[in-house]
Design an enzyme around this catalytic site. Structure first.
Site: not given
Ligand code: NAD
Length: 259
Positions: A142, A155
């Site tokens: 991130s 985080y």
């Molecule tokens: P999301 O909430 O859409 O998806 C998260 C996924 O992780 C889901 O499939 C969920 O079921 C799974 N998950 C959560 N807890 C879990 C557990 N204990 N065991 C197994 N699976 C688990 O999130 P996203 O926005 O797609 O984020 C994905 C990654 O990208 C994350 O690491 C997040 O920190 C990173 N990220 C996201 C953003 C953003 O703006 N969306 C920005 C920077 C980084």
């Protein structure tokens, strides 16, 4: 080029992980999906991938807070596919609160899912990758692996840790044809962002539109990044052209961390 390879993508039932799993499958890669969600909906996605992309698609409901279950998931992928060539550590959760009010269980869960699970998938995958002389690990970090925002202690700590972990492993496996990198997105419009808006509204005492403005204030392009853009960078890092890129933390953040 990636045709016939096999991947485990954590947290791929939603958001960025699902986009990455779909892109890998389109490139001919067998995929192990993982994450929570409605089993019927996940089964629809799994069978759609197999039917349309002509690859094997498996699903593991493994809770990434459980190291023994992660080991079982990695073994199951290796047994079914014959190899795990690519690991995308994408699963991530968020909680927003001032440090003195940050719930202990939330801290533990965020460190487990956003940081420790990567150690567990990587330690399981490396021996096979070394034996085959090829491997790709992509960790979805991130912009918060590089800079901080208030109220996100767990985080930001986990994501900074992920960038450090990535550098160490890159040095250890560099001579074996294995690369490991972080991708650091700014704000991507996914359920994770959607879900933190009510908390942010409460913590910051703002309405929905004001919170969205605050989020995008940090992103000079004033645009959310798309899931497809993150998936395309992941595929590039898996390619042979990206073989010299290892231990890196690639920003895809609309200028977020340039400031
Ligand atoms: P999301 O909430 O859409 O998806 C998260 C996924 O992780 C889901 O499939 C969920 O079921 C799974 N998950 C959560 N807890 C879990 C557990 N204990 N065991 C197994 N699976 C688990 O999130 P996203 O926005 O797609 O984020 C994905 C990654 O990208 C994350 O690491 C997040 O920190 C990173 N990220 C996201 C953003 C953003 O703006 N969306 C920005 C920077 C980084």
């Amino acid at each position: 080029m990636l045709q016939g390879k096999s991947a485990v993508v954590t947290g791929s039932t939603s958001g960025i992980g699902l986009g990455i799993a779909r892109a890998l499958a389109k490139a001919g890669v067998n995929v192990m999906l993982n994450g929570f969600g409605d089993p019927a909906e996940i089964e629809v996605e799994r069978t759609r991938i197999e039917r349309e992309d002509k690859v094997m698609a498996l699903y593991s409901p493994t809770d990434l807070r459980r190291p023994a279950d992660i080991a079982d998931m990695m073994k199951a992928a290796e047994n079914a596919f014959g190899a795990v060539d690519i690991v995308v550590n994408n699963a991530g959760i968020q909680h927003v609160a001032p440090v003195e009010e940050f719930p202990v269980e939330k801290w533990e869960d965020i460190i487990a899912v956003n940081l420790s699970s990567t150690y567990h998938t990587v330690r399981a995958a490396i021996p096979g990758m070394k034996a085959r002389g090829w491997g790709r690990v992509v960790n979805i970090a991130s912009a918060h692996s590089l800079v901080a925002s208030p109220f996100k202690t767990a985080y930001v700590s986990a994501k900074h840790g992920l960038a450090g972990f990535t550098k160490v492993v890159a040095l250890e496996v560099a001579a074996f044809g294995i690369t490991i990198n972080c991708i650091s997105p700014g704000y991507v419009w996914t359920p994770l962002v959607e879900k933190q808006i009510p908390d942010q509204m409460k913590t910051r005492n703002m309405n929905r539109e004001q919170v969205i403005e605050v989020l995008l204030a940090a992103q000079p392009t004033k645009k959310f990044i798309t899931i497809e853009q993150v998936a395309a960078l992941t595929l590039y890092l898996c390619s042979d052209d990206a073989a010299p890129i290892t231990g890196a933390n690639l920003s895809i953040d609309g200028g977020f961390t340039a400031q």
